[in-house]
Design a protein around this motif. Structure first.
Motif, PDB file in Angstrom:
ATOM      1  N   GLU A 203     -16.046  -2.377  41.333  1.00 54.88           N
ATOM      2  CA  GLU A 203     -17.376  -3.059  41.632  1.00 54.88           C
ATOM      3  C   GLU A 203     -17.318  -4.842  41.362  1.00 54.88           C
ATOM      4  O   GLU A 203     -16.499  -5.088  40.250  1.00 54.88           O
ATOM      5  N   ASP A 204     -17.981  -5.526  42.089  1.00 52.65           N
ATOM      6  CA  ASP A 204     -18.140  -6.790  41.549  1.00 52.65           C
ATOM      7  C   ASP A 204     -18.511  -7.046  40.239  1.00 52.65           C
ATOM      8  O   ASP A 204     -18.182  -7.924  39.503  1.00 52.65           O
ATOM      9  N   PHE A 205     -19.411  -6.293  39.772  1.00 53.03           N
ATOM     10  CA  PHE A 205     -19.976  -6.530  38.437  1.00 53.03           C
ATOM     11  C   PHE A 205     -18.828  -6.446  37.305  1.00 53.03           C
ATOM     12  O   PHE A 205     -19.043  -7.212  36.150  1.00 53.03           O
ATOM     13  N   ILE A 206     -17.965  -5.546  37.672  1.00 50.00           N
ATOM     14  CA  ILE A 206     -17.034  -5.258  36.608  1.00 50.00           C
ATOM     15  C   ILE A 206     -15.945  -6.618  36.610  1.00 50.00           C
ATOM     16  O   ILE A 206     -15.658  -6.874  35.502  1.00 50.00           O
ATOM     17  N   ARG A 207     -15.772  -7.138  37.983  1.00 50.13           N
ATOM     18  CA  ARG A 207     -14.996  -8.264  38.006  1.00 50.13           C
ATOM     19  C   ARG A 207     -15.359  -9.298  37.377  1.00 50.13           C
ATOM     20  O   ARG A 207     -15.070 -10.231  36.749  1.00 50.13           O
ATOM     21  N   ARG A 210     -15.365  -9.130  33.674  1.00 49.13           N
ATOM     22  CA  ARG A 210     -14.124  -9.556  33.057  1.00 49.13           C
ATOM     23  C   ARG A 210     -13.904 -10.970  33.393  1.00 49.13           C
ATOM     24  O   ARG A 210     -13.041 -11.621  32.435  1.00 49.13           O
ATOM     25  N   ALA A 211     -14.329 -11.628  34.311  1.00 51.39           N
ATOM     26  CA  ALA A 211     -14.141 -13.153  34.597  1.00 51.39           C
ATOM     27  C   ALA A 211     -14.660 -13.999  33.498  1.00 51.39           C
ATOM     28  O   ALA A 211     -14.293 -15.044  33.119  1.00 51.39           O
ATOM     29  N   LYS A 212     -15.690 -13.336  32.879  1.00 52.52           N
ATOM     30  CA  LYS A 212     -16.603 -14.030  31.662  1.00 52.52           C
ATOM     31  C   LYS A 212     -15.668 -13.960  30.400  1.00 52.52           C
ATOM     32  O   LYS A 212     -15.999 -14.866  29.320  1.00 52.52           O
ATOM     33  N   GLY A 213     -14.547 -12.992  30.553  1.00 49.28           N
ATOM     34  CA  GLY A 213     -13.974 -13.395  29.078  1.00 49.28           C
ATOM     35  C   GLY A 213     -14.372 -12.054  28.251  1.00 49.28           C
ATOM     36  O   GLY A 213     -14.011 -12.194  27.158  1.00 49.28           O
ATOM     37  N   LEU A 214     -15.248 -11.145  28.668  1.00 49.76           N
ATOM     38  CA  LEU A 214     -15.712 -10.177  27.810  1.00 49.76           C
ATOM     39  C   LEU A 214     -14.363  -9.082  27.525  1.00 49.76           C
ATOM     40  O   LEU A 214     -13.427  -9.011  28.323  1.00 49.76           O
ATOM     41  N   PRO A 215     -14.390  -8.838  26.188  1.00 54.75           N
ATOM     42  CA  PRO A 215     -13.222  -7.908  25.840  1.00 54.75           C
ATOM     43  C   PRO A 215     -13.323  -6.505  26.607  1.00 54.75           C
ATOM     44  O   PRO A 215     -14.230  -6.079  27.023  1.00 54.75           O
ATOM     45  N   GLU A 216     -11.864  -6.179  27.032  1.00 57.61           N
ATOM     46  CA  GLU A 216     -11.766  -4.991  27.656  1.00 57.61           C
ATOM     47  C   GLU A 216     -12.592  -3.795  27.233  1.00 57.61           C
ATOM     48  O   GLU A 216     -13.276  -2.900  28.249  1.00 57.61           O
ATOM     49  N   GLY A 217     -12.574  -3.456  26.096  1.00 61.69           N
ATOM     50  CA  GLY A 217     -13.490  -2.375  25.650  1.00 61.69           C
ATOM     51  C   GLY A 217     -15.064  -2.306  25.900  1.00 61.69           C
ATOM     52  O   GLY A 217     -15.397  -1.318  26.276  1.00 61.69           O
ATOM     53  N   ALA A 224     -18.907  -0.218  32.483  1.00 58.89           N
ATOM     54  CA  ALA A 224     -18.581   0.722  33.414  1.00 58.89           C
ATOM     55  C   ALA A 224     -18.838   2.251  33.027  1.00 58.89           C
ATOM     56  O   ALA A 224     -19.088   3.165  34.321  1.00 58.89           O
ATOM     57  N   LEU A 225     -18.835   2.803  32.058  1.00 60.10           N
ATOM     58  CA  LEU A 225     -18.954   3.927  31.781  1.00 60.10           C
ATOM     59  C   LEU A 225     -20.389   4.599  32.044  1.00 60.10           C
ATOM     60  O   LEU A 225     -20.532   5.721  32.856  1.00 60.10           O
ATOM     61  N   ARG A 226     -21.602   3.815  31.818  1.00 61.23           N
ATOM     62  CA  ARG A 226     -22.876   4.210  32.001  1.00 61.23           C
ATOM     63  C   ARG A 226     -23.098   4.525  33.728  1.00 61.23           C
ATOM     64  O   ARG A 226     -23.712   5.505  34.184  1.00 61.23           O
ATOM     65  N   PRO A 227     -22.705   3.646  34.427  1.00 65.40           N
ATOM     66  CA  PRO A 227     -22.831   3.752  36.106  1.00 65.40           C
ATOM     67  C   PRO A 227     -22.052   4.936  36.487  1.00 65.40           C
ATOM     68  O   PRO A 227     -22.223   5.891  37.377  1.00 65.40           O
ATOM     69  N   ALA A 228     -20.789   5.189  35.986  1.00 68.55           N
ATOM     70  CA  ALA A 228     -19.999   6.214  36.318  1.00 68.55           C
ATOM     71  C   ALA A 228     -20.304   7.706  35.725  1.00 68.55           C
ATOM     72  O   ALA A 228     -20.318   8.750  36.389  1.00 68.55           O
ATOM     73  N   MET A 229     -21.175   7.587  34.874  1.00 73.98           N
ATOM     74  CA  MET A 229     -21.920   8.956  34.303  1.00 73.98           C
ATOM     75  C   MET A 229     -22.797   9.623  35.220  1.00 73.98           C
ATOM     76  O   MET A 229     -22.881  10.730  34.890  1.00 73.98           O
ATOM     77  N   ILE A 230     -23.194   8.892  36.067  1.00 74.23           N
ATOM     78  CA  ILE A 230     -24.216   9.586  36.961  1.00 74.23           C
ATOM     79  C   ILE A 230     -23.710  10.600  37.699  1.00 74.23           C
ATOM     80  O   ILE A 230     -24.085  11.859  37.985  1.00 74.23           O
ATOM     81  N   SER A 231     -22.332  10.424  38.302  1.00 76.91           N
ATOM     82  CA  SER A 231     -21.631  11.334  39.086  1.00 76.91           C
ATOM     83  C   SER A 231     -21.208  12.443  38.188  1.00 76.91           C
ATOM     84  O   SER A 231     -21.177  13.536  38.477  1.00 76.91           O
TER      85      SER A 231
END
Length: 307
Positions: A203-207, A210-217, A224-231
């Motif tokens: 998704e765009d918000f993940i890119r 990452r573009a803002k330089g946030l740590p990968e963790g 990423a984890l919370r939106p994925a948790m719905i499924s």
């Protein structure tokens, strides 16, 4: 959120009313004379005995009266009495329910505790050999029948290594049946977690994060984890229902004293009041789980509560 929960509770109530009607009519959907089948354990029951059994079960009343009598007893917690043993059905079910819940939750803990991390790892390393190996394992896990896997675990851990008992009532006796239930559904949860994480990571918000330089963790676990948790929550709820159903087979393989073993015994003896109570209890558990899942959706994604 309150209106959302009330709507779901109303839907659940309607579902339970329909389920109670179908359960009440179950005895009329059986081919042949159900009373004669129930009393087939006795040698040549007399017409008087058959008539007494029909009267005890209320089968000599019109269908609408049978249903209203059934609902009247149901509202007071009376599910009738077992034909063989004359014990209250509700008492028999409540005695076995904790064992089945313990087994199902133990299986769910194994499935979620291993399935989600494996799926998360496979999604992050998408396309690698580790991802391929985990997906092969997942397909194999889904393909294995519960009864076959249970027998193989008994052969390995009980008969060959002697580490765990085949049957019993303590926590050591729960390990093998919980593993039998958990391994199959661990594979399903791993596949669903992988698919959901791959979709969210694209998704765009993940890119943007990452573009803002946030740590990968932080990107992975906070964004990423919370939106994925719905499924994933969806499949966990479905898996719990499957675990309760799978316990019917697994409890008999391991002689676990739960609802599944009681249901098989009731079917063997054609104890229809006990079968009716078992089905209604199962339907209630599934409906309650569905309501809890809907509430979990709304908590994970507040947009759902306004739909």
């Amino acid at each position: 959120m309150t209106r959302f929960i009330l709507r779901r509770l109303f839907t659940a109530l309607v579902t339970l009313i329909i389920s109670s009607f179908l359960v009440c009519m179950l005895i009329h959907l059986i081919p042949g004379d159900p009373v004669a089948m129930m009393m087939a354990q006795n040698s040549a029951p007399s017409p008087e005995q058959l008539a007494a059994m029909r009267h005890m079960l209320g089968l000599d009343l019109p269908l609408w009266q049978q249903y209203f009598h059934y609902m009247g007893r149901l509202l007071t917690g009376d599910l009738g009495r077992s034909i063989f043993g004359s014990e209250p059905v509700l008492t028999l079910l409540m005695e076995r329910l904790p064992n089945t819940f313990a087994l199902a939750f133990a299986g769910l803990a194994i499935a979620v505790g291993f399935g989600m991390p494996l799926g998360f790892f496979a999604a992050y390393h998408r396309g690698s050999w580790a991802d391929s190996a985990l997906m092969v394992f997942a397909v194999a896990g889904v393909s294995l029948p519960n009864f076959w896997l249970g027998l193989m675990l008994v052969l390995l851990f009980s008969m060959t290594l002697g580490w765990l008992p085949v049957a019993g009532e303590d926590w050591r006796s729960m390990v093998l049946p919980a593993m039998t239930l958990g391994v199959t559904y661990m594979a399903i949860i791993a596949r669903m977690t992988r698919s959901a994480m791959i979709e969210v990571l694209g998704e765009d918000f993940i890119r943007t994060a990452r573009a803002k330089g946030l740590p990968e963790g932080i990107v992975l676990f906070r964004h990423a984890l919370r939106p994925a948790m719905i499924s994933v929550v969806t499949i966990i709820g479905v898996v719990f229902g499957y675990l309760m159903g799978g316990a019917v087979v697994v409890e008999n393989v391991f002689s676990w004293n739960g609802l599944g073993r009681l249901a098989i015994q009731a079917i063997s003896y054609r104890d229809y009041p006990l079968i009716q109570g078992f089905i209604l209890l199962f339907a209630t558990i599934i409906v309650v789980m569905s309501v809890l899942l809907d509430v979990a959706y709304a908590w994970l994604d507040p947009r759902i509560s306004v739909q």
